[in-house]
Every structure is written in structure tokens, then in C-alpha cells.
Write a protein that holds these residues in place. Structure first.
Motif, PDB file in Angstrom:
ATOM      1  N   VAL A  39       0.838  -1.201   0.000  1.00 44.83           N
ATOM      2  CA  VAL A  39       0.000   0.000   0.000  1.00 44.83           C
ATOM      3  C   VAL A  39       0.874   1.251   0.000  1.00 44.83           C
ATOM      4  CG1 VAL A  39      -1.684   1.347   1.313  1.00 44.83           C
ATOM      5  CG2 VAL A  39      -1.965  -1.119   1.116  1.00 44.83           C
ATOM      6  N   GLU A  42       2.790   1.609  -3.503  1.00 49.14           N
ATOM      7  CA  GLU A  42       1.888   1.988  -4.591  1.00 49.14           C
ATOM      8  C   GLU A  42       1.366   3.410  -4.413  1.00 49.14           C
ATOM      9  OE1 GLU A  42      -1.256  -0.810  -5.337  1.00 49.14           O
ATOM     10  OE2 GLU A  42       0.124  -2.490  -5.548  1.00 49.14           O
ATOM     11  N   SER A  43       0.988   3.772  -3.195  1.00 43.58           N
ATOM     12  CA  SER A  43       0.431   5.112  -2.987  1.00 43.58           C
ATOM     13  C   SER A  43       1.486   6.192  -3.147  1.00 43.58           C
ATOM     14  CB  SER A  43      -0.247   5.206  -1.621  1.00 43.58           C
ATOM     15  OG  SER A  43       0.672   5.021  -0.583  1.00 43.58           O
ATOM     16  N   GLN A  44       2.716   5.936  -2.732  1.00 40.08           N
ATOM     17  CA  GLN A  44       3.767   6.933  -2.912  1.00 40.08           C
ATOM     18  C   GLN A  44       4.104   7.124  -4.387  1.00 40.08           C
ATOM     19  OE1 GLN A  44       7.000   5.740  -0.417  1.00 40.08           O
ATOM     20  NE2 GLN A  44       6.042   6.502   1.439  1.00 40.08           N
ATOM     21  N   ALA A  47       0.983   8.807  -6.112  1.00 42.95           N
ATOM     22  CA  ALA A  47       0.686  10.179  -5.686  1.00 42.95           C
ATOM     23  C   ALA A  47       1.592  11.177  -6.394  1.00 42.95           C
ATOM     24  CB  ALA A  47       0.827  10.316  -4.181  1.00 42.95           C
ATOM     25  N   GLY A  81      -6.493   9.185  -7.181  1.00 43.19           N
ATOM     26  CA  GLY A  81      -7.083   8.089  -6.427  1.00 43.19           C
ATOM     27  C   GLY A  81      -7.769   7.074  -7.324  1.00 43.19           C
ATOM     28  N   GLY A  84      -5.141   5.265  -9.249  1.00 40.64           N
ATOM     29  CA  GLY A  84      -4.477   4.320  -8.354  1.00 40.64           C
ATOM     30  C   GLY A  84      -5.308   3.078  -8.115  1.00 40.64           C
ATOM     31  N   VAL A 116      -5.158   1.666  -1.627  1.00 36.22           N
ATOM     32  CA  VAL A 116      -4.255   2.650  -2.241  1.00 36.22           C
ATOM     33  C   VAL A 116      -4.934   4.001  -2.476  1.00 36.22           C
ATOM     34  CG1 VAL A 116      -2.902   3.167  -4.319  1.00 36.22           C
ATOM     35  CG2 VAL A 116      -2.671   0.950  -3.195  1.00 36.22           C
ATOM     36  N   PRO A 117      -6.139   4.057  -3.052  1.00 36.65           N
ATOM     37  CA  PRO A 117      -6.754   5.378  -3.247  1.00 36.65           C
ATOM     38  C   PRO A 117      -6.967   6.119  -1.930  1.00 36.65           C
ATOM     39  CG  PRO A 117      -7.976   3.714  -4.441  1.00 36.65           C
ATOM     40  CD  PRO A 117      -6.958   2.994  -3.626  1.00 36.65           C
ATOM     41  N   ALA A 119      -5.140   5.841   0.725  1.00 37.15           N
ATOM     42  CA  ALA A 119      -3.825   6.316   1.173  1.00 37.15           C
ATOM     43  C   ALA A 119      -3.407   7.567   0.400  1.00 37.15           C
ATOM     44  CB  ALA A 119      -2.793   5.205   1.011  1.00 37.15           C
ATOM     45  N   ILE A 120      -3.678   7.585  -0.894  1.00 40.46           N
ATOM     46  CA  ILE A 120      -3.340   8.763  -1.706  1.00 40.46           C
ATOM     47  C   ILE A 120      -4.145   9.972  -1.246  1.00 40.46           C
ATOM     48  CG2 ILE A 120      -3.517   9.782  -4.022  1.00 40.46           C
ATOM     49  CD1 ILE A 120      -2.924   6.961  -5.139  1.00 40.46           C
ATOM     50  N   SER A 123      -3.016  11.192   2.228  1.00 41.70           N
ATOM     51  CA  SER A 123      -1.742  11.928   2.241  1.00 41.70           C
ATOM     52  C   SER A 123      -1.925  13.340   1.705  1.00 41.70           C
ATOM     53  CB  SER A 123      -0.674  11.167   1.456  1.00 41.70           C
ATOM     54  OG  SER A 123      -0.976  11.142   0.077  1.00 41.70           O
TER      55      SER A 123
END
Length: 171
Positions: A39, A42-44, A47, A81, A84, A116-117, A119-120, A123
Motif C-alpha cells: 500500500v 503503490e500510494s507513494q 501520488a 485516487g 491508483g 491505495v486510493p 492512502a493517496i 496523504s
């Protein structure tokens, strides 16, 4: 204030980790760590470094321009998002095979991709709050989220095992 909130966040994480170890054993704890890393990675990547730019953009915007800046950021965050989510779901089989050398844990990788979305968006939301200078509110909300997520995750993992782990990663 932020120091106390950091302590609350760490205690919640320790409690969650301890229950996970009791319920799932060392393999479950390792699996949880891998899913959280999937997670995070992928999110980093997806983003695109936007949270850093968001802090600077919001902090540097004057009072009249700030709503417009935040509106643009919100639309971009939503687009990232959705992108992602789609990319994470499409690449889940590849990630499962690359990580576990089989499709055995594919449902858990798909669950991680569903996170993941969130987390994006989280952040970027945190970056907007930080750019506004509301660091105390950010610390309190992160601590509250850590406690609530631990309270929700504990029964899911306790009663659901690995399936509960997958749900708790998404939540």
C-alpha cells in the motif's frame, strides 16, 4: 500536544501488532507488513510527489487564492485516487506473483490495492491541513484514526484471521 498524540498513535499500533501476533502468528505479522508496504509503495508512486507540492502550494497561497488552489488539488487528488485504484487492481496479480511467487495471497493483494486510493487521498488531505498550518488538528486526527482503526482491526483479525487482516488493511 503533538508529542502526546504520537504516543497515542504508537500505543495503538503496538496493541494492534500484539493482537495480530497472537491471532495470526509470525507469518501473519509478516504478511501484514508486506501488505502495508505494498500500500505504501503503490500510494507513494501513484501520488507523484503531490503531497509535498500541496503543502507548499497551500502555504504559499494568499487568502483569496487558497480556495481555488485547494479546489484544483481536490480534483487532482480524486483523479490520482481513481487512477491508483484501477492500476492497483489491474496489477494485483503481477504484484502477488512477484511478492509471493504464487496467487495464494491474491485476495489480500487485491484488498491492499483497494486501500491505495484512500492512502493517496489521505496523504494529500494531510498535506492540505499541514499547508494551512493546522498541525495540532492533524496530530489529533491522526491519533484518533490510529485508535479507531486499532479498535476496528482487532475484532476483524481476532475473528476473521487472514480475511479479517485483508479487511482491516482496506479500512
Amino acid at each position: 500536544m503533538t508529542g502526546a498524540m504520537s504516543i497515542v498513535t504508537m500505543v495503538a499500533a503496538l496493541l494492534r501488532g500484539k493482537v495480530m501476533a497472537m491471532c495470526l502468528g509470525p507469518a501473519g505479522v509478516g504478511l501484514s507488513g508486506i501488505l502495508n508496504q505494498v500500500v505504501a509503495l503503490e500510494s507513494q508512486v501513484l501520488a507523484l510527489g503531490l503531497p509535498t507540492v500541496v503543502v507548499k502550494s497551500v502555504a504559499g497561497a494568499d487568502v483569496e487564492a487558497r480556495p481555488k488552489v485547494e479546489s484544483v488539488i481536490a480534483r487532482l487528488a480524486l483523479a490520482l485516487g481513481v487512477f491508483g485504484l484501477v492500476l492497483g487492481l489491474v496489477l494485483s496479480p503481477l504484484v502477488a506473483v512477484a511478492t509471493f511467487k504464487s496467487f495464494e495471497h491474491l485476495p489480500l493483494v487485491i484488498a491492499a490495492s483497494l486501500a491505495v486510493p484512500a492512502a493517496i487521498l489521505t496523504s494529500i488531505w494531510c498535506a492540505v491541513i499541514q499547508g494551512r498550518g493546522e498541525v495540532g488538528f492533524l496530530a489529533r486526527s491522526q491519533a484518533a484514526f490510529a485508535v479507531v482503526s486499532a479498535l476496528v482491526a482487532l475484532p476483524l483479525i481476532w475473528y476473521g484471521g487472514l480475511a479479517g487482516l485483508g479487511v482491516s488493511v482496506v479500512l
